[in-house]
Design a protein around this motif. Structure first.
Motif, PDB file in Angstrom:
ATOM      1  N   LEU A  58      -0.266   8.882   1.293  1.00  0.00           N
ATOM      2  CA  LEU A  58      -1.355   8.029   1.786  1.00  0.00           C
ATOM      3  C   LEU A  58      -1.249   6.615   1.224  1.00  0.00           C
ATOM      4  N   VAL A  59      -0.948   6.515  -0.066  1.00  0.00           N
ATOM      5  CA  VAL A  59      -0.781   5.196  -0.680  1.00  0.00           C
ATOM      6  C   VAL A  59       0.345   4.438   0.016  1.00  0.00           C
ATOM      7  N   ASP A  60       1.443   5.119   0.279  1.00  0.00           N
ATOM      8  CA  ASP A  60       2.557   4.482   0.992  1.00  0.00           C
ATOM      9  C   ASP A  60       2.144   4.046   2.396  1.00  0.00           C
ATOM     10  N   GLU A  61       1.308   4.843   3.059  1.00  0.00           N
ATOM     11  CA  GLU A  61       0.850   4.478   4.396  1.00  0.00           C
ATOM     12  C   GLU A  61       0.000   3.210   4.356  1.00  0.00           C
ATOM     13  N   PHE A  62      -0.902   3.113   3.369  1.00  0.00           N
ATOM     14  CA  PHE A  62      -1.696   1.892   3.216  1.00  0.00           C
ATOM     15  C   PHE A  62      -0.779   0.692   2.980  1.00  0.00           C
ATOM     16  N   ARG A  63       0.175   0.861   2.090  1.00  0.00           N
ATOM     17  CA  ARG A  63       1.102  -0.233   1.784  1.00  0.00           C
ATOM     18  C   ARG A  63       1.908  -0.624   3.015  1.00  0.00           C
ATOM     19  N   GLY A  64       2.233   0.346   3.846  1.00  0.00           N
ATOM     20  CA  GLY A  64       2.958   0.073   5.081  1.00  0.00           C
ATOM     21  C   GLY A  64       2.183  -0.814   6.042  1.00  0.00           C
ATOM     22  N   HIS A  65       0.876  -0.839   5.900  1.00  0.00           N
ATOM     23  CA  HIS A  65       0.017  -1.711   6.711  1.00  0.00           C
ATOM     24  C   HIS A  65      -0.181  -3.071   6.050  1.00  0.00           C
ATOM     25  N   GLY A  66       0.474  -3.295   4.904  1.00  0.00           N
ATOM     26  CA  GLY A  66       0.336  -4.566   4.200  1.00  0.00           C
ATOM     27  C   GLY A  66      -0.842  -4.612   3.239  1.00  0.00           C
ATOM     28  N   ILE A  67      -1.416  -3.463   2.967  1.00  0.00           N
ATOM     29  CA  ILE A  67      -2.575  -3.370   2.073  1.00  0.00           C
ATOM     30  C   ILE A  67      -2.078  -3.134   0.656  1.00  0.00           C
ATOM     31  N   GLN A  68      -2.666  -3.849  -0.289  1.00  0.00           N
ATOM     32  CA  GLN A  68      -2.345  -3.649  -1.702  1.00  0.00           C
ATOM     33  C   GLN A  68      -3.287  -2.578  -2.268  1.00  0.00           C
ATOM     34  N   VAL A  69      -2.723  -1.490  -2.768  1.00  0.00           N
ATOM     35  CA  VAL A  69      -3.523  -0.431  -3.377  1.00  0.00           C
ATOM     36  C   VAL A  69      -3.541  -0.705  -4.872  1.00  0.00           C
ATOM     37  N   LYS A  70      -4.701  -1.120  -5.362  1.00  0.00           N
ATOM     38  CA  LYS A  70      -4.831  -1.486  -6.773  1.00  0.00           C
ATOM     39  C   LYS A  70      -5.297  -0.323  -7.627  1.00  0.00           C
ATOM     40  N   GLY A  71      -5.844   0.711  -6.999  1.00  0.00           N
ATOM     41  CA  GLY A  71      -6.284   1.876  -7.745  1.00  0.00           C
ATOM     42  C   GLY A  71      -6.698   2.987  -6.806  1.00  0.00           C
ATOM     43  N   ILE A  72      -6.691   4.223  -7.342  1.00  0.00           N
ATOM     44  CA  ILE A  72      -7.158   5.354  -6.540  1.00  0.00           C
ATOM     45  C   ILE A  72      -8.362   6.042  -7.185  1.00  0.00           C
ATOM     46  N   ALA A  73      -8.727   5.650  -8.382  1.00  0.00           N
ATOM     47  CA  ALA A  73      -9.892   6.242  -9.050  1.00  0.00           C
ATOM     48  C   ALA A  73     -10.643   5.159  -9.808  1.00  0.00           C
ATOM     49  N   PRO A  74     -11.485   4.422  -9.155  1.00  0.00           N
ATOM     50  CA  PRO A  74     -11.862   4.484  -7.745  1.00  0.00           C
ATOM     51  C   PRO A  74     -10.827   3.808  -6.853  1.00  0.00           C
ATOM     52  N   VAL A  75     -10.931   4.087  -5.562  1.00  0.00           N
ATOM     53  CA  VAL A  75     -10.031   3.453  -4.594  1.00  0.00           C
ATOM     54  C   VAL A  75     -10.359   1.961  -4.540  1.00  0.00           C
ATOM     55  N   LEU A  76      -9.335   1.145  -4.720  1.00  0.00           N
ATOM     56  CA  LEU A  76      -9.485  -0.309  -4.687  1.00  0.00           C
ATOM     57  C   LEU A  76      -8.362  -0.870  -3.822  1.00  0.00           C
ATOM     58  N   LEU A  77      -8.749  -1.496  -2.715  1.00  0.00           N
ATOM     59  CA  LEU A  77      -7.790  -2.031  -1.763  1.00  0.00           C
ATOM     60  C   LEU A  77      -7.963  -3.537  -1.646  1.00  0.00           C
ATOM     61  N   ASP A  78      -6.851  -4.260  -1.645  1.00  0.00           N
ATOM     62  CA  ASP A  78      -6.861  -5.705  -1.470  1.00  0.00           C
ATOM     63  C   ASP A  78      -6.037  -6.067  -0.242  1.00  0.00           C
ATOM     64  N   PHE A  79      -6.514  -7.094   0.463  1.00  0.00           N
ATOM     65  CA  PHE A  79      -5.886  -7.580   1.683  1.00  0.00           C
ATOM     66  C   PHE A  79      -5.629  -9.073   1.509  1.00  0.00           C
ATOM     67  N   ALA A  80      -4.383  -9.474   1.537  1.00  0.00           N
ATOM     68  CA  ALA A  80      -4.044 -10.887   1.361  1.00  0.00           C
ATOM     69  C   ALA A  80      -4.605 -11.702   2.513  1.00  0.00           C
ATOM     70  N   GLY A  81      -5.226 -12.821   2.170  1.00  0.00           N
ATOM     71  CA  GLY A  81      -5.804 -13.700   3.182  1.00  0.00           C
ATOM     72  C   GLY A  81      -5.922 -15.124   2.673  1.00  0.00           C
ATOM     73  N   VAL A  82      -6.646 -15.932   3.412  1.00  0.00           N
ATOM     74  CA  VAL A  82      -6.861 -17.335   3.052  1.00  0.00           C
ATOM     75  C   VAL A  82      -8.344 -17.646   3.228  1.00  0.00           C
ATOM     76  N   ARG A  83      -8.895 -18.343   2.256  1.00  0.00           N
ATOM     77  CA  ARG A  83     -10.275 -18.825   2.330  1.00  0.00           C
ATOM     78  C   ARG A  83     -10.288 -20.238   1.780  1.00  0.00           C
ATOM     79  N   ASP A  84     -10.859 -21.159   2.521  1.00  0.00           N
ATOM     80  CA  ASP A  84     -10.910 -22.560   2.104  1.00  0.00           C
ATOM     81  C   ASP A  84      -9.528 -23.087   1.718  1.00  0.00           C
ATOM     82  N   ASP A  85      -8.525 -22.740   2.519  1.00  0.00           N
ATOM     83  CA  ASP A  85      -7.141 -23.181   2.313  1.00  0.00           C
ATOM     84  C   ASP A  85      -6.518 -22.676   1.017  1.00  0.00           C
ATOM     85  N   ARG A  86      -7.086 -21.640   0.423  1.00  0.00           N
ATOM     86  CA  ARG A  86      -6.528 -21.031  -0.793  1.00  0.00           C
ATOM     87  C   ARG A  86      -6.169 -19.579  -0.514  1.00  0.00           C
TER      88      ARG A  86
END
Length: 115
Positions: A58-86
């Motif tokens: 499952l972790v590999d599947e999330f990563r395959g979508h470009g999602i950063q899995v930062k933890g599984i207990a608790p589940v913590l997901l990060d998605f790279a993006g841009v806000r205010d040009d940062r």
């Protein structure tokens, strides 16, 4: 890179897999505790290995979508993006109903701010 809308859509789309990860994590924790005295009616080492393999899949599947899995207990997901040009990470933490937080990449979880 994800827009906020895309990241929110990914969380909604992958919610069944997120829920499965949470269930598998709990199953693994319970079986590990039960196994302290040896194999049980719930299973043994083969069942533990199967749970671990599915969690890693499952972790590999999330990563395959470009999602950063930062933890599984608790589940913590990060998605790279841009806000205010940062560059930022849209941040979803288990228990959140939606993505409502972000943080600058260099600040990490401690730098989370409400969207």
């Amino acid at each position: 890179m994800f827009t906020l809308a895309q990241a929110r859509h990914m969380v909604a789309t992958l919610r069944p897999l997120i829920d499965e990860l949470i269930t598998l994590r709990a199953d693994l924790a319970e079986l590990t505790v039960e196994m302290a005295g040896g194999p049980t009616r719930s299973g043994g080492l083969p069942e533990i290995k199967a749970l671990e393999a599915r969690i890693h899949g499952l972790v590999d599947e999330f990563r395959g979508h470009g999602i950063q899995v930062k933890g599984i207990a608790p589940v913590l997901l990060d998605f790279a993006g841009v806000r205010d040009d940062r560059p930022v990470l849209w941040c979803w933490l288990e228990g959140d109903t939606d993505i409502r937080w972000y943080h600058r990449i260099e600040c990490g979880f401690a730098g989370r701010r409400r969207i």
